[in-house]
Design a protein around this motif. Structure first.
Motif, PDB file in Angstrom:
ATOM      1  N   ILE A   1       0.848  -1.185   0.000  1.00  0.00           N
ATOM      2  CA  ILE A   1       0.000   0.000   0.000  1.00  0.00           C
ATOM      3  C   ILE A   1       0.885   1.237   0.000  1.00  0.00           C
ATOM      4  CG2 ILE A   1      -1.957   1.144   1.093  1.00  0.00           C
ATOM      5  CD1 ILE A   1      -2.495  -1.799   0.358  1.00  0.00           C
ATOM      6  N   LEU A   2       0.535   2.211  -0.831  1.00  0.00           N
ATOM      7  CA  LEU A   2       1.311   3.445  -0.952  1.00  0.00           C
ATOM      8  C   LEU A   2       0.563   4.614  -0.315  1.00  0.00           C
ATOM      9  CD1 LEU A   2       3.570   5.281  -2.143  1.00  0.00           C
ATOM     10  CD2 LEU A   2       2.220   5.360  -4.267  1.00  0.00           C
ATOM     11  N   SER A   3       1.261   5.383   0.491  1.00  0.00           N
ATOM     12  CA  SER A   3       0.730   6.641   1.006  1.00  0.00           C
ATOM     13  C   SER A   3       1.452   7.799   0.332  1.00  0.00           C
ATOM     14  CB  SER A   3       0.921   6.740   2.526  1.00  0.00           C
ATOM     15  OG  SER A   3       0.590   8.041   2.972  1.00  0.00           O
ATOM     16  N   ILE A   4       0.665   8.767  -0.135  1.00  0.00           N
ATOM     17  CA  ILE A   4       1.194  10.011  -0.692  1.00  0.00           C
ATOM     18  C   ILE A   4       0.717  11.124   0.228  1.00  0.00           C
ATOM     19  CG2 ILE A   4       1.239  11.545  -2.689  1.00  0.00           C
ATOM     20  CD1 ILE A   4       0.551   9.151  -4.454  1.00  0.00           C
ATOM     21  N   SER A   5       1.609  11.704   0.996  1.00  0.00           N
ATOM     22  CA  SER A   5       1.165  12.638   2.032  1.00  0.00           C
ATOM     23  C   SER A   5       2.332  13.461   2.575  1.00  0.00           C
ATOM     24  CB  SER A   5       0.501  11.865   3.178  1.00  0.00           C
ATOM     25  OG  SER A   5      -0.120  12.748   4.084  1.00  0.00           O
TER      26      SER A   5
ATOM     27  N   MET B   1      -2.224  14.822   2.595  1.00  0.00           N
ATOM     28  CA  MET B   1      -1.861  16.226   2.419  1.00  0.00           C
ATOM     29  C   MET B   1      -1.131  16.455   1.091  1.00  0.00           C
ATOM     30  SD  MET B   1       0.492  18.565   4.893  1.00  0.00           S
ATOM     31  CE  MET B   1       0.919  20.247   4.446  1.00  0.00           C
ATOM     32  N   ILE B   2      -1.653  17.399   0.296  1.00  0.00           N
ATOM     33  CA  ILE B   2      -1.101  17.675  -1.031  1.00  0.00           C
ATOM     34  C   ILE B   2      -0.426  19.044  -1.071  1.00  0.00           C
ATOM     35  CG2 ILE B   2      -1.664  17.944  -3.468  1.00  0.00           C
ATOM     36  CD1 ILE B   2      -4.071  16.056  -2.920  1.00  0.00           C
TER      37      ILE B   2
ATOM     38  N   LEU C   1      -8.850   8.887  -1.043  1.00  0.00           N
ATOM     39  CA  LEU C   1      -8.443  10.286  -1.003  1.00  0.00           C
ATOM     40  C   LEU C   1      -9.020  10.961   0.237  1.00  0.00           C
ATOM     41  CD1 LEU C   1      -7.250  12.899  -2.162  1.00  0.00           C
ATOM     42  CD2 LEU C   1      -9.296  13.130  -3.580  1.00  0.00           C
ATOM     43  N   ASP C   2      -8.135  11.380   1.108  1.00  0.00           N
ATOM     44  CA  ASP C   2      -8.525  12.163   2.282  1.00  0.00           C
ATOM     45  C   ASP C   2      -8.303  13.632   1.927  1.00  0.00           C
ATOM     46  OD1 ASP C   2      -9.163  13.068   4.789  1.00  0.00           O
ATOM     47  OD2 ASP C   2      -7.359  12.336   5.776  1.00  0.00           O
ATOM     48  N   PRO C   3      -9.374  14.397   1.660  1.00  0.00           N
ATOM     49  CA  PRO C   3      -9.204  15.783   1.194  1.00  0.00           C
ATOM     50  C   PRO C   3      -8.801  16.707   2.335  1.00  0.00           C
ATOM     51  CG  PRO C   3     -11.527  15.296   1.446  1.00  0.00           C
ATOM     52  CD  PRO C   3     -10.796  14.021   1.768  1.00  0.00           C
ATOM     53  N   VAL C   4      -7.536  16.635   2.706  1.00  0.00           N
ATOM     54  CA  VAL C   4      -7.026  17.375   3.855  1.00  0.00           C
ATOM     55  C   VAL C   4      -6.916  18.852   3.496  1.00  0.00           C
ATOM     56  CG1 VAL C   4      -5.123  17.605   5.474  1.00  0.00           C
ATOM     57  CG2 VAL C   4      -5.749  15.340   4.613  1.00  0.00           C
ATOM     58  N   ILE C   5      -7.744  19.679   4.134  1.00  0.00           N
ATOM     59  CA  ILE C   5      -7.737  21.115   3.872  1.00  0.00           C
ATOM     60  C   ILE C   5      -7.232  21.890   5.084  1.00  0.00           C
ATOM     61  CG2 ILE C   5      -9.160  23.112   3.266  1.00  0.00           C
ATOM     62  CD1 ILE C   5     -11.014  21.170   1.764  1.00  0.00           C
ATOM     63  N   PHE C   6      -7.673  21.487   6.272  1.00  0.00           N
ATOM     64  CA  PHE C   6      -7.242  22.151   7.501  1.00  0.00           C
ATOM     65  C   PHE C   6      -6.726  21.122   8.500  1.00  0.00           C
ATOM     66  CE2 PHE C   6     -10.310  25.325   5.964  1.00  0.00           C
ATOM     67  CZ  PHE C   6      -9.547  26.479   6.055  1.00  0.00           C
ATOM     68  N   ALA C   7      -5.749  21.514   9.303  1.00  0.00           N
ATOM     69  CA  ALA C   7      -5.323  20.712  10.444  1.00  0.00           C
ATOM     70  C   ALA C   7      -6.245  21.016  11.623  1.00  0.00           C
ATOM     71  CB  ALA C   7      -3.875  21.041  10.808  1.00  0.00           C
ATOM     72  N   LYS C   8      -6.150  20.203  12.682  1.00  0.00           N
ATOM     73  CA  LYS C   8      -6.988  20.414  13.863  1.00  0.00           C
ATOM     74  C   LYS C   8      -6.806  21.795  14.486  1.00  0.00           C
ATOM     75  CE  LYS C   8      -8.284  15.974  15.888  1.00  0.00           C
ATOM     76  NZ  LYS C   8      -7.961  15.060  14.782  1.00  0.00           N
TER      77      LYS C   8
ATOM     78  N   VAL D   1       5.392   8.298  -0.435  1.00  0.00           N
ATOM     79  CA  VAL D   1       5.833   9.432  -1.250  1.00  0.00           C
ATOM     80  C   VAL D   1       5.512  10.682  -0.444  1.00  0.00           C
ATOM     81  CG1 VAL D   1       5.371  10.805  -3.307  1.00  0.00           C
ATOM     82  CG2 VAL D   1       5.584   8.315  -3.489  1.00  0.00           C
ATOM     83  N   ILE D   2       6.527  11.457  -0.103  1.00  0.00           N
ATOM     84  CA  ILE D   2       6.354  12.625   0.760  1.00  0.00           C
ATOM     85  C   ILE D   2       6.128  13.870  -0.092  1.00  0.00           C
ATOM     86  CG2 ILE D   2       7.527  14.121   2.422  1.00  0.00           C
ATOM     87  CD1 ILE D   2       8.902  11.577   3.495  1.00  0.00           C
ATOM     88  N   THR D   3       5.024  14.573   0.176  1.00  0.00           N
ATOM     89  CA  THR D   3       4.662  15.765  -0.585  1.00  0.00           C
ATOM     90  C   THR D   3       5.088  17.061   0.096  1.00  0.00           C
ATOM     91  OG1 THR D   3       2.501  15.835   0.499  1.00  0.00           O
ATOM     92  CG2 THR D   3       2.650  14.607  -1.566  1.00  0.00           C
TER      93      THR D   3
END
Length: 268
Positions: free
Chosen positions: A7-11, A81-82, A105-112, A38-40
């Motif tokens: 499994i690949l994580s891109i984040s 996170m993109i 796809l986790d549409p990460v827009i804001f952190a906590k 893969v680190i973005t």
């Protein structure tokens, strides 16, 4: 021997280990799959919040993706996170050229802590370019409202309506998370063209929930290749995550909102 899924994580990263890429890789390991990354972006953060975000060059991201997909047999990809538009273009182009059965796809827009993790100019590109590749997207209520340019849902009926509306962007399904509702329980809704399924969880009162969104989407990516459908996948992922949150207070990590306990089934 049981097949080991890759499994690949891109984040982006979290050097304190509770969220982002570090949480994804812990989740993969805890659920018995092999994790690649893969680190973005490089994020200076801890349990107290985000201090600084550093971009990774487009050339570096392309090189990382090429290295992984040219060698490993990837069964699912989790995208977190993109940060910026150019990375969305890169990921979208790469997904068109390689067949991976499951895209979470986790549409990460804001952190906590309120820090923006996706540039405003990239939101429309996310909707029109990347979401159509997704097998499932996992927005919380705030993210769903922002993607639809609507007020945040205040009840489950509005959650369902927004989940249906998100399908118009081309994803195959939506898991809209109700953790921010002011209710006794924490309901999530799975929405697809064929099904609408409610998943209910008792609300757990703990401050140690750092990385829950990253962890859930990573769990979905880890478990989907092993399961016959999304309903079973989500049930297993939420059951495991509930245990990780219930045991989070054992860790006593940091001075703020601590991480969930990814290895609660392993550590004694």
């Amino acid at each position: 021997m049981e097949k080991i899924y890759q499994i690949l994580s891109i984040s982006g990263t979290d050097p304190s280990g509770g969220a982002g890429m570090q949480a994804d890789l812990k989740t993969f390991a805890a659920l018995g799959v092999y994790g690649a990354s893969v680190i973005t972006s490089l994020v200076s953060q801890n349990t107290l919040g985000i201090q600084k975000i550093f971009s990774v060059s487009e050339k570096c991201i392309i090189s990382q993706i090429d290295s992984v997909i040219s060698d490993l047999k990837i069964s699912a990809i989790k995208i977190g996170m993109i940060l910026k538009s150019s990375v969305i273009h890169i990921i979208s182009e790469k997904l068109q050229k390689c067949f991976v059965p499951w895209i979470v796809l986790d549409p990460v827009i804001f952190a906590k802590d309120g820090s923006r993790l996706l540039n405003q100019e990239a939101e429309n590109l996310l909707k029109n370019t990347l979401i159509p590749h997704a097998s499932i997207i996992t927005p919380n209520l705030l993210e769903a409202g922002l993607l639809l340019s609507r007020p945040t849902a205040c009840n489950e009926k509005q959650m369902q309506e927004q989940g249906r509306s998100l399908l118009k962007y081309g994803c195959k399904s939506v898991l809209i998370k109700g953790g921010h509702l002011n209710t006794k329980n924490s309901p999530d809704w799975f929405i697809s063209k064929e099904n609408e399924i409610r998943f209910n969880t008792d609300r757990i009162f703990t401050k140690n929930t750092h990385g829950t969104g990253c962890t859930l989407s990573a769990a979905l990516a880890a478990l989907r290749p092993k399961c016959k459908n999304w309903e079973t996948t989500i049930k297993l992922a939420k059951k495991w995550l509930t245990g990780a949150i219930l045991n989070a207070n054992q860790l006593k990590i940091g001075h703020g909102n601590g991480p969930v306990h990814h290895f609660y089934k392993v550590w004694k």
